[in-house]
Design a protein around this motif. Sequence first.
Motif, mmCIF file in Angstrom:
data_model
loop_
_atom_site.group_PDB
_atom_site.id
_atom_site.type_symbol
_atom_site.label_atom_id
_atom_site.label_comp_id
_atom_site.label_asym_id
_atom_site.label_seq_id
_atom_site.Cartn_x
_atom_site.Cartn_y
_atom_site.Cartn_z
ATOM 1 N N THR A 27 0.807 -1.225 0.000
ATOM 2 C CA THR A 27 0.000 0.000 0.000
ATOM 3 C C THR A 27 0.837 1.270 0.000
ATOM 4 O O THR A 27 0.327 2.345 -0.304
ATOM 5 C CB THR A 27 -0.937 0.023 1.224
ATOM 6 O OG1 THR A 27 -0.151 -0.008 2.422
ATOM 7 C CG2 THR A 27 -1.858 -1.193 1.205
ATOM 8 N N ASN A 66 -0.401 -4.696 3.396
ATOM 9 C CA ASN A 66 -1.668 -4.970 4.074
ATOM 10 C C ASN A 66 -2.124 -6.368 3.672
ATOM 11 O O ASN A 66 -2.537 -6.589 2.540
ATOM 12 C CB ASN A 66 -2.717 -3.925 3.699
ATOM 13 C CG ASN A 66 -3.950 -4.010 4.592
ATOM 14 O OD1 ASN A 66 -4.276 -5.065 5.114
ATOM 15 N ND2 ASN A 66 -4.636 -2.894 4.761
ATOM 16 N N VAL A 106 -1.496 -5.535 9.036
ATOM 17 C CA VAL A 106 -0.564 -4.632 8.357
ATOM 18 C C VAL A 106 0.853 -4.922 8.834
ATOM 19 O O VAL A 106 1.108 -5.013 10.041
ATOM 20 C CB VAL A 106 -0.935 -3.159 8.649
ATOM 21 C CG1 VAL A 106 0.055 -2.215 7.979
ATOM 22 C CG2 VAL A 106 -2.356 -2.871 8.174
ATOM 23 N N ASN A 130 -4.796 0.419 9.047
ATOM 24 C CA ASN A 130 -3.899 0.563 7.897
ATOM 25 C C ASN A 130 -2.931 1.702 8.154
ATOM 26 O O ASN A 130 -3.200 2.597 8.957
ATOM 27 C CB ASN A 130 -4.683 0.838 6.609
ATOM 28 C CG ASN A 130 -3.908 0.435 5.365
ATOM 29 O OD1 ASN A 130 -2.769 -0.038 5.453
ATOM 30 N ND2 ASN A 130 -4.508 0.615 4.212
#
Length: 279
Positions: free
Chosen positions: A36, A52, A58, A99
């Motif tokens: 990400t 992720n 994460v 996240n």
Amino acid sequence: MSDRLVVSTRKGLFWIERERDGWRIAEAEFLGDNVTLALNDPRSGHDYAVLNHGHFGVKLHRRTNGVWNEVAAPVYPPKPEGLIDRDGWGKDIPYSLINIFALETGGPKEKGLLWCGTIPGGLFRSRDHGASWELIRALWDDPKRQQWMGGGTDWPAIHSICVDPRDSGIVRIGISCGGVWETRDGGETWACRADGMFAAYLPPPNGPRPEHPGPAPPCAKSERAGPPVGSAPQRNLPQRRRLGELDRDQRRRAIFLRFCGRRPSAVAGHGLVHPGDQG
């Protein structure tokens, strides 16, 4: 334009280089994984990648001397028993990392300092190249945080971090949806700098309130950029006026450079622009 690009995708992390006859993929890492975010730290030469894994959470990886190793991801403290902590939509805020939305280096003299913006709205700091993280409590404990809400995400997201190159103690962050926040003492105290920005299209009690900004423009590197802008609008916006009080033409001309420098040329053409009625 750079001859080397770093591209994070749901299928891996790619370094793309320009050659005489076009572009080619020079490196590929984490093939098949959802990457990400990626960051290169020019102070140390470290590369960072945020993965992720969905159900597995994460993960943060750091590359040193060509070798990738997993390092600590930010961890939220336990939620105090009996605490009611809800966002602007009235949803309970989870005290867990959903996240990592933003990753940025500190000042040039702070070799190990990194800033990390997350969902559900916590800002973290590392002083040891990502080996450990601390939650910035001054921002997390601010009562106004409960006015933030998810915009495109289930919970508030710190999506942009801008460290002033002239004074690394000045840091500005963009929050979706929570406005622009600034510290001038390295994170000890924070203030909202979104005065005059509100979502006119939201009905009460959700409007007027700070409208979430777009991605923060890169901070100007030139000394000619002038003093940092805290909350001062560009000169073509009438003083002490909200966007909702301007007519259509005034809104289209209102350009905000709230992060870095007063002149558009100082930030390489980046700015926050209100092009029409709904911003």
